[in-house]
Write an enzyme that holds these catalytic residues in place. Structure first.
Site, PDB file in Angstrom:
ATOM      1  N   THR A  11       0.826  -1.215   0.000  1.00 60.43           N
ATOM      2  CA  THR A  11       0.000   0.000   0.000  1.00 60.43           C
ATOM      3  C   THR A  11       0.861   1.265   0.000  1.00 60.43           C
ATOM      4  O   THR A  11       0.697   2.141  -0.861  1.00 60.43           O
ATOM      5  CB  THR A  11      -0.922   0.014   1.250  1.00 60.43           C
ATOM      6  OG1 THR A  11      -1.642  -1.218   1.283  1.00 60.43           O
ATOM      7  CG2 THR A  11      -1.891   1.171   1.221  1.00 60.43           C
ATOM      8  N   GLU A 124       8.591  10.883   9.246  1.00 60.36           N
ATOM      9  CA  GLU A 124       7.366  11.668   9.436  1.00 60.36           C
ATOM     10  C   GLU A 124       6.099  10.805   9.345  1.00 60.36           C
ATOM     11  O   GLU A 124       5.141  10.997  10.099  1.00 60.36           O
ATOM     12  CB  GLU A 124       7.307  12.788   8.385  1.00 60.36           C
ATOM     13  CG  GLU A 124       6.122  13.710   8.493  1.00 60.36           C
ATOM     14  CD  GLU A 124       6.041  14.419   9.842  1.00 60.36           C
ATOM     15  OE1 GLU A 124       6.930  15.214  10.147  1.00 60.36           O
ATOM     16  OE2 GLU A 124       5.084  14.165  10.593  1.00 60.36           O
ATOM     17  N   VAL A 127       3.924   8.348  12.308  1.00 64.29           N
ATOM     18  CA  VAL A 127       2.841   8.731  13.233  1.00 64.29           C
ATOM     19  C   VAL A 127       1.868   9.653  12.505  1.00 64.29           C
ATOM     20  O   VAL A 127       2.292  10.643  11.887  1.00 64.29           O
ATOM     21  CB  VAL A 127       3.379   9.461  14.487  1.00 64.29           C
ATOM     22  CG1 VAL A 127       2.235   9.822  15.436  1.00 64.29           C
ATOM     23  CG2 VAL A 127       4.413   8.620  15.217  1.00 64.29           C
ATOM     24  N   GLY A 129      -0.006   9.177   9.833  1.00 63.81           N
ATOM     25  CA  GLY A 129      -0.119   9.098   8.363  1.00 63.81           C
ATOM     26  C   GLY A 129       0.379  10.370   7.711  1.00 63.81           C
ATOM     27  O   GLY A 129       1.560  10.715   7.803  1.00 63.81           O
ATOM     28  N   GLU A 185      -3.249  -2.603   9.501  1.00 62.04           N
ATOM     29  CA  GLU A 185      -1.960  -3.284   9.392  1.00 62.04           C
ATOM     30  C   GLU A 185      -2.171  -4.653   8.748  1.00 62.04           C
ATOM     31  O   GLU A 185      -3.293  -5.168   8.730  1.00 62.04           O
ATOM     32  CB  GLU A 185      -1.362  -3.477  10.796  1.00 62.04           C
ATOM     33  CG  GLU A 185      -1.069  -2.190  11.521  1.00 62.04           C
ATOM     34  CD  GLU A 185      -0.115  -1.297  10.742  1.00 62.04           C
ATOM     35  OE1 GLU A 185       1.025  -1.683  10.529  1.00 62.04           O
ATOM     36  OE2 GLU A 185      -0.544  -0.195  10.329  1.00 62.04           O
ATOM     37  N   ASP A 196      -0.509  -0.561  17.750  1.00 65.35           N
ATOM     38  CA  ASP A 196      -0.052   0.446  16.777  1.00 65.35           C
ATOM     39  C   ASP A 196      -0.045   1.841  17.428  1.00 65.35           C
ATOM     40  O   ASP A 196       0.949   2.570  17.345  1.00 65.35           O
ATOM     41  CB  ASP A 196      -1.001   0.402  15.557  1.00 65.35           C
ATOM     42  CG  ASP A 196      -0.638   1.432  14.505  1.00 65.35           C
ATOM     43  OD1 ASP A 196       0.323   1.192  13.751  1.00 65.35           O
ATOM     44  OD2 ASP A 196      -1.313   2.478  14.442  1.00 65.35           O
ATOM     45  N   LYS A 200       3.121   4.496  18.393  1.00 66.39           N
ATOM     46  CA  LYS A 200       3.103   5.902  17.973  1.00 66.39           C
ATOM     47  C   LYS A 200       3.245   6.855  19.166  1.00 66.39           C
ATOM     48  O   LYS A 200       3.986   7.842  19.085  1.00 66.39           O
ATOM     49  CB  LYS A 200       1.822   6.183  17.183  1.00 66.39           C
ATOM     50  CG  LYS A 200       1.819   5.470  15.815  1.00 66.39           C
ATOM     51  CD  LYS A 200       0.459   5.501  15.165  1.00 66.39           C
ATOM     52  CE  LYS A 200       0.492   4.901  13.771  1.00 66.39           C
ATOM     53  NZ  LYS A 200      -0.852   4.698  13.224  1.00 66.39           N
ATOM     54  N   GLY A 297      -3.782   5.269   5.175  1.00 65.77           N
ATOM     55  CA  GLY A 297      -4.161   5.189   3.753  1.00 65.77           C
ATOM     56  C   GLY A 297      -2.973   5.471   2.860  1.00 65.77           C
ATOM     57  O   GLY A 297      -2.004   6.130   3.262  1.00 65.77           O
TER      58      GLY A 297
HETATM   59  N1  HSE Z   1      -2.876   0.857  10.588  1.00 66.49           N
HETATM   60  C1  HSE Z   1      -2.482   2.189  10.802  1.00 66.49           C
HETATM   61  C2  HSE Z   1      -3.702   3.004  11.200  1.00 66.49           C
HETATM   62  C3  HSE Z   1      -1.854   2.741   9.570  1.00 66.49           C
HETATM   63  O1  HSE Z   1      -4.816   2.523  11.005  1.00 66.49           O
HETATM   64  O2  HSE Z   1      -3.565   4.108  11.711  1.00 66.49           O
HETATM   65  C4  HSE Z   1      -1.218   4.108   9.723  1.00 66.49           C
HETATM   66  O3  HSE Z   1      -0.149   4.076  10.625  1.00 66.49           O
END
Ligand code: HSE
Length: 400
Positions: A11, A124, A127, A129, A185, A196, A200, A297
């Site tokens: 992705t 960057e 954390v 996106g 993920e 996750d 972060k 995304g």
């Molecule tokens: N799986 C993570 C989320 C992807 O949904 O935030 C972005 O770090």
């Protein structure tokens, strides 16, 4: 021309290729020279793909090619990403990544190695996106002592909670939907169990403290125990349920945790819905600031990765300082934090008051056979003692 290699054509990796191709002209202007992908490392072949001819299966080809000056990692997971990152830096190549598991675990070490080699290690996209948050913490907010960071840090779970609350969707259906949209993920357990978000908030707290925060030390709860009944109560209370990663300055240290919270409508994170993330930062001089945007995304995340590539090109031969030493930060005890708690229990109100003192009762349409209430403010030790005295607790969600 700057030649780069992308590790992983999933992705994010394919998003990086798309951003580099679509924004070629503007990137050339902003970086000062053209950025060109020479290799893409993946185990698979991609017949018919426009980048088919760039696919390689052996990292040695990238490592040993002196034309490649930047390695961009979008494979996820700690290994082999860590080995590849170290080898890239040792071979004189800067490194950019979206990989929070890698950075939470080895960020300090990779930054030190990059500094030693006058190279860069930027992250960057690890954390939030596409939201700029690492760079602001590392450069714009350096005049401040960071007193609090509270964020919706996982797009998948925020999307899920929003769909479950607004559309009445089922947990499993909406998780599948988030996976199809490229938010989750590879193993979505990391999203729904809060791991996750934990990595972060570990990264953000490390940057705030300038020291290594081990994610294993952070108390973490996910959203798997949140039920449709909890959502009904939240609605009755005019609140939303959000998975937050929080970190508070406590003396010389920080106290960090990840858990679902019931937020009141005046809270700045209350109406952050869908895949959006938002990070609230409180500085001792700045006061409050909020960073908001697409938290997961393909293209939003790839946008942040490519911005790192541009920054690396602009700083050729010059290390961008990142204040994050390898010295471990001992986190403060999260159980000393005070909260109010939303509680559902099988007990009668008289027993509730004997255990918790004054509470506010809550009712929700169509829910019976239990007592639901919100406590006064108390720390986690006091809550645990009262809950044990009461017995029969079905649910406990922290309230803000
Ligand atoms: N799986 C993570 C989320 C992807 O949904 O935030 C972005 O770090």
């Amino acid at each position: 021309m700057v030649k780069i290699a992308v590790l992983g054509y999933g992705t994010i990796g394919s998003g990086v290729a798309e951003v580099v191709e679509k924004n070629r002209e503007v990137l050339t202007k902003k970086a000062g020279e053209e950025i060109s992908i020479k290799y893409i490392l993946d185990l698979r072949d991609f017949p018919g793909d426009p980048n088919e001819d760039k696919i390689v299966h052996d990292y040695e080809i990238i490592k040993n090619d002196s034309e490649v000056s930047i390695v961009v990692e979008a494979m996820g997971g700690v290994e082999p990403a860590f080995t590849f990152a170290k080898e890239a830096l040792l071979a004189g190549k800067s490194f950019a990544t979206s990989n929070k598991a890698l950075i939470a675990k080895h960020g300090a070490e990779l930054i030190a190695l990059a500094e030693e080699k006058d190279l860069n290690c930027l992250f960057e996209a690890s954390v939030g996106g596409g939201i700029p948050i690492i760079r602001p913490l590392n450069s714009c907010l350096t005049a401040d002592v960071i007193e609090e960071i509270s964020g919706i840090l996982n797009g998948t779970t925020n999307y899920m909670m929003t769909e479950m609350s607004e559309m009445g969707s089922e947990f499993d259906d909406v998780l599948k939907d988030a996976q199809q949209k490229g938010y989750a993920e590879a193993d979505p357990t990391a999203d729904i169990e809060g791991y996750d978000a934990c990595r972060k908030i570990a990264i953000l707290t490390s940057l705030a403290a300038g020291k290594q925060v081990d994610f294993e030390d952070i108390y973490t709860e996910g959203i798997t125990k949140i039920t449709a009944t909890d959502i009904k109560y939240a609605k009755a209370l005019g609140r939303s349920i959000k998975l937050l990663g929080c970190s508070y300055k406590t003396g010389d240290s920080y106290c960090a945790m990840v858990a679902p919270y019931m937020l009141e409508s005046s809270h700045p994170l209350y109406s952050v819905n869908g895949v959006f993330n938002a990070i609230f930062v409180k500085g001792n001089m700045l006061g409050d600031a909020m960073f908001y945007g697409s938290g997961a995304g393909k293209l939003p995340t790839a946008s942040a990765v490519v911005a790192d590539i541009v920054d690396i090109v602009r700083h050729k031969g010059k290390h961008i300082t990142v204040q994050w030493s390898q010295e471990k930060l001992e986190l403060a005890d999260h159980k000393k934090l005070s909260n109010r708690y939303f509680v559902r229990a099988t007990a009668e109100p008289a027993d509730v008051e004997a255990a918790f003192g004054a509470v506010s009762y809550v009712t929700a349409e169509g829910v019976s056979g239990e007592t639901a209430f919100v406590t006064e403010e108390m720390d986690e030790y006091a809550y645990e003692a009262a809950a044990e005295k009461l017995g029969g607790v079905l649910q406990r969600i922290r309230v803000r």
